[in-house]
Design a protein around this motif. Structure first.
Motif, mmCIF file in Angstrom:
data_model
loop_
_atom_site.group_PDB
_atom_site.id
_atom_site.type_symbol
_atom_site.label_atom_id
_atom_site.label_comp_id
_atom_site.label_asym_id
_atom_site.label_seq_id
_atom_site.Cartn_x
_atom_site.Cartn_y
_atom_site.Cartn_z
ATOM 1 N N GLY A 45 0.308 -0.803 -0.247
ATOM 2 C CA GLY A 45 -0.378 0.344 0.278
ATOM 3 C C GLY A 45 0.975 1.472 -0.263
ATOM 4 N N THR A 46 1.916 1.352 0.058
ATOM 5 C CA THR A 46 2.709 1.868 -0.462
ATOM 6 C C THR A 46 4.359 2.381 -1.658
ATOM 7 O OG1 THR A 46 4.493 4.118 0.826
ATOM 8 C CG2 THR A 46 4.213 1.285 1.242
ATOM 9 N N GLY A 130 -7.008 9.329 5.561
ATOM 10 C CA GLY A 130 -6.608 9.214 4.129
ATOM 11 C C GLY A 130 -6.988 7.946 3.236
ATOM 12 N N GLU A 131 -8.389 7.989 3.818
ATOM 13 C CA GLU A 131 -9.255 7.351 2.305
ATOM 14 C C GLU A 131 -10.631 8.114 2.922
ATOM 15 O OE1 GLU A 131 -10.149 3.144 4.649
ATOM 16 O OE2 GLU A 131 -8.285 3.264 5.786
ATOM 17 N N GLU A 132 -11.539 7.744 1.936
ATOM 18 C CA GLU A 132 -12.532 8.423 1.120
ATOM 19 C C GLU A 132 -13.455 8.585 2.490
ATOM 20 O OE1 GLU A 132 -15.917 7.486 -3.090
ATOM 21 O OE2 GLU A 132 -14.807 5.822 -1.793
ATOM 22 N N GLU A 134 -12.987 9.825 5.510
ATOM 23 C CA GLU A 134 -12.254 9.819 6.238
ATOM 24 C C GLU A 134 -13.491 11.235 7.212
ATOM 25 O OE1 GLU A 134 -8.571 11.688 5.217
ATOM 26 O OE2 GLU A 134 -10.051 13.510 4.190
ATOM 27 N N GLY A 201 7.567 2.620 1.666
ATOM 28 C CA GLY A 201 6.588 3.450 1.986
ATOM 29 C C GLY A 201 7.785 4.651 3.350
ATOM 30 N N GLY A 202 8.541 5.108 2.758
ATOM 31 C CA GLY A 202 9.685 5.739 3.834
ATOM 32 C C GLY A 202 10.598 5.485 4.896
ATOM 33 N N ARG A 222 12.384 14.661 4.794
ATOM 34 C CA ARG A 222 11.318 15.201 4.779
ATOM 35 C C ARG A 222 11.155 16.301 5.555
ATOM 36 N NH1 ARG A 222 9.712 13.940 0.641
ATOM 37 N NH2 ARG A 222 8.251 12.190 0.373
ATOM 38 N N GLU A 227 6.648 19.893 1.403
ATOM 39 C CA GLU A 227 6.345 18.500 0.678
ATOM 40 C C GLU A 227 8.121 18.307 0.051
ATOM 41 O OE1 GLU A 227 2.953 20.000 -2.491
ATOM 42 O OE2 GLU A 227 2.606 18.672 -0.707
ATOM 43 N N THR A 243 10.052 7.688 10.152
ATOM 44 C CA THR A 243 9.846 9.172 10.610
ATOM 45 C C THR A 243 8.271 8.792 10.868
ATOM 46 O OG1 THR A 243 11.229 9.951 9.264
ATOM 47 C CG2 THR A 243 9.062 10.651 9.922
ATOM 48 N N TYR A 247 2.609 14.903 8.867
ATOM 49 C CA TYR A 247 1.267 15.337 7.503
ATOM 50 C C TYR A 247 1.268 14.232 5.827
ATOM 51 C CZ TYR A 247 6.781 14.021 6.926
ATOM 52 O OH TYR A 247 7.630 12.743 7.474
ATOM 53 N N GLU A 248 1.077 13.678 6.925
ATOM 54 C CA GLU A 248 1.235 11.963 5.465
ATOM 55 C C GLU A 248 0.454 11.717 5.142
ATOM 56 O OE1 GLU A 248 2.798 9.835 3.861
ATOM 57 O OE2 GLU A 248 4.329 11.596 3.326
ATOM 58 N N LYS A 249 -0.647 11.548 6.319
ATOM 59 C CA LYS A 249 -1.848 11.189 5.835
ATOM 60 C C LYS A 249 -2.660 11.965 7.066
ATOM 61 C CE LYS A 249 -2.255 6.530 4.980
ATOM 62 N NZ LYS A 249 -2.026 5.459 4.809
ATOM 63 N N TYR A 250 -3.837 13.374 6.522
ATOM 64 C CA TYR A 250 -4.489 13.971 8.126
ATOM 65 C C TYR A 250 -5.448 15.011 7.139
ATOM 66 C CZ TYR A 250 -2.020 17.990 5.479
ATOM 67 O OH TYR A 250 -1.306 18.877 4.729
ATOM 68 N N SER B 84 -9.644 6.371 -4.826
ATOM 69 C CA SER B 84 -10.912 6.517 -3.551
ATOM 70 C C SER B 84 -10.197 8.118 -2.849
ATOM 71 C CB SER B 84 -11.959 5.902 -3.200
ATOM 72 O OG SER B 84 -11.025 4.551 -1.992
ATOM 73 N N ASP B 85 -9.073 7.789 -2.625
ATOM 74 C CA ASP B 85 -8.351 8.640 -1.428
ATOM 75 C C ASP B 85 -7.841 9.688 -1.537
ATOM 76 O OD1 ASP B 85 -6.038 7.732 -2.427
ATOM 77 O OD2 ASP B 85 -5.375 6.110 -0.886
ATOM 78 N N LEU B 87 -4.948 10.722 -2.221
ATOM 79 C CA LEU B 87 -3.833 11.124 -0.942
ATOM 80 C C LEU B 87 -3.031 11.367 -2.516
ATOM 81 C CD1 LEU B 87 -3.556 8.316 1.154
ATOM 82 C CD2 LEU B 87 -3.503 11.306 1.611
ATOM 83 N N ARG B 91 -1.038 15.638 -2.387
ATOM 84 C CA ARG B 91 0.399 15.672 -2.570
ATOM 85 C C ARG B 91 1.126 16.922 -2.715
ATOM 86 N NH1 ARG B 91 5.113 16.732 -2.977
ATOM 87 N NH2 ARG B 91 6.558 14.677 -3.338
ATOM 88 N N VAL B 104 -1.899 4.522 -4.861
ATOM 89 C CA VAL B 104 -1.011 3.698 -4.346
ATOM 90 C C VAL B 104 -2.099 2.893 -4.925
ATOM 91 C CG1 VAL B 104 -1.410 1.995 -2.837
ATOM 92 C CG2 VAL B 104 0.379 3.821 -2.295
ATOM 93 N N VAL B 123 15.009 9.046 0.771
ATOM 94 C CA VAL B 123 14.150 10.157 1.717
ATOM 95 C C VAL B 123 13.306 9.579 2.854
ATOM 96 C CG1 VAL B 123 12.271 12.272 2.027
ATOM 97 C CG2 VAL B 123 14.202 11.620 -0.435
ATOM 98 N N VAL B 124 13.775 9.628 4.357
ATOM 99 C CA VAL B 124 12.504 9.197 4.717
ATOM 100 C C VAL B 124 11.303 10.603 5.433
ATOM 101 C CG1 VAL B 124 14.332 9.763 6.533
ATOM 102 C CG2 VAL B 124 12.894 8.067 7.965
ATOM 103 N N TYR B 125 10.265 9.633 5.492
ATOM 104 C CA TYR B 125 9.510 10.496 5.312
ATOM 105 C C TYR B 125 8.201 9.724 6.265
ATOM 106 C CZ TYR B 125 8.021 8.196 1.175
ATOM 107 O OH TYR B 125 7.360 7.048 0.325
#
Lengths: 333, 125
Positions: A45-46, A130-132, A134, A201-202, A222, A227, A243, A247-250, B84-85, B87, B91, B104, B123-125
């Protein structure tokens, strides 16, 4: 006398030229990397980004992708046939690897006073950040689900895992780090990978030599409010870097930011005044779990936890003040 | 003796040393490329498009998978996705070489590279 001076001049010139050429050759060799392969794909998922230094990088990239996909099918609650899904449906599960992961999670839950807790799955679903769908759940909804949350409800014994309440397991806070552990184990077992840096995924794992001179890997951190910006760069030989940030999912509602890192004691997004924590340590699962725990606890309360696991961290608070706890080779931009 | 030697150094000697220093400095400099951005677009892990952003005369739209991607001289962004999300749309524009972003659900990844080596490996995030 004149001849002697001439010989000395020639000798000095030869010496100087030799030094300059040797220096050039030395630095040229330092910048020379091994054979290289890179791939960006989607897994778990990433984004899975692999940079492999080997004579046969494609082969290793393919293996690592399979490892990550296989792990996802074990630990994702979204995969209907996964052991975690089965556990969440109220079944007993026999899975040695999953038992080990849950043991580690329980230990970090205990050490963090329950702030970090993988049994928070049902509360996370209420928020669905982070989903539809939320949304900010009603207080009563959160309280109802929070009653079932608790790492004490994970029962491991006689080769089986079960849950003693209507909670559900969500390994989202450790899954990427765990994948990094699996990748490191694979890389160590190979005999032709000179170096690798893989980002799941980071969450990052760095292995082996950066180049033939063995320079350190450089991992950019980051910027939590830009961003396309970075706080700085961490240099390390080998290890894991994760990390957790707001800021990633909100999403924002009525001018308030609701991020995805929930405090298991309140059921709400953590509000310790920290907006980003980056943890460096010698385990992927730990770096991932600790970054989440430290984000929830805040800097002061995290220090003992970091010390216990011999981990280091970079904290950023909501005034954009950066502080480093422990020993990290960090160069701020 | 050394001092005496230094005193006897002529302009020609200095010129020779200067040439050698310039040669060595040029040797150290990163070779090839001026840091111009290239966007690599991956679908299901396979690179399906590579676009040199600096060569773009105007903004360009690409549809890959279920994603509409906008390519500009200084970066790239997801304009629209059938996911759907959303995201990927949230970005915003990505402008740094060495960075990557994804949709994704549509399994589309966009990575930015540059001939000039990035200052970091990941990069770490």
């Amino acid at each position: 006398m004149k001849n002697k001076t001439k010989i000395l001049k020639i000798s000095l010139s030869v010496f100087l030229v030799s030094v300059l050429i040797l220096t050039a050759l030395f630095f040229s060799e330092r910048s020379k990397r091994f054979e290289y392969g890179e791939k960006n794909t989607v897994a778990m998922g990433t984004i899975l980004t692999q940079k492999i230094y080997s004579d046969n990088p494609a082969n290793h990239i393919s293996h690592i992708t399979s490892i990550v996909n296989s792990l996802e099918s074990t630990i994702s609650w979204r995969e209907d046939a996964s052991p975690v899904s089965s556990l969440n449906k109220g079944n007993s599960v026999s899975d040695t690897a999953l038992s080990g992961v849950l043991f580690s999670c329980i230990e970090i839950s205990e050490e963090s006073g329950g702030a970090f807790d993988v049994t928070i799955g049902e509360v996370s679903k209420l928020w669905s950040i982070g989903e539809e769908n939320e949304r900010v759940p009603a207080q009563a909804e959160i309280e109802a689900e929070l009653g079932n949350v608790g790492y004490e409800n994970i029962i491991i014994g006689n080769g089986e895992i079960s849950l003693s309440s209507d909670c559900s397991i969500d390994l989202g806070a450790v899954g990427k780090g765990l994948a990094c552990d699996y990748i490191m184990n694979y890389l160590k077992a190979t005999d032709d990978v000179n170096g690798a840096v893989v980002s799941v995924g980071g969450s990052n794992v760095a292995y082996g030599d950066y180049n033939k001179a063995g320079d350190k890997w450089r991992i950019a951190v980051r910027h939590p409010r830009n961003e396309n910006g970075y706080l700085g760069v961490i240099s390390l030989d080998e290890g894991f870097v994760s990390t957790s940030g707001d800021y990633e999912k909100y999403f924002e509602e009525d001018g308030k930011r609701y991020h995805h890192i929930l405090d298991a004691n309140t059921g709400y997004p953590a509000s310790s005044g920290i907006i980003s924590v980056t943890v460096v340590c010698d385990s992927g699962l730990l770096s991932d779990a600790l970054s989440t725990a430290c984000f929830i606890l805040g800097e002061e309360e995290s220090k003992a936890l970091l010390e216990k696991y011999n981990a280091s961290a970079i904290f950023v608070n909501d005034n954009m003040e950066i502080s480093v706890v422990g020993e990290i080779d960090f160069e701020a931009y | 003796m050394i001092l005496k030697l230094i005193k006897e150094i002529k302009k020609g000697d200095l010129f020779l040393v200067a040439v050698l220093i310039v040669f060595c400095v040029l040797w150290f400099l990163p070779k090839g490329g001026d840091g111009n951005l290239t966007a690599e677009i991956f679908l299901e892990g396979e690179c399906v498009q590579t676009v040199a952003l600096s060569d773009l005369k105007e903004d360009r739209k690409l549809t890959v998978g279920g994603c509409e991607i906008l390519l500009q001289k200084d970066g790239v962004l997801f304009l629209h996705s059938e996911c759907s999300d959303k995201l990927c749309e949230k970005r915003g524009k990505m402008t740094n070489a060495g960075d990557a972003m994804a949709c994704v659900p549509q399994r589309v990844v966009v990575a930015l590279t540059s001939e000039k080596a990035a200052d970091f490996d990941s990069v770490v995030y």
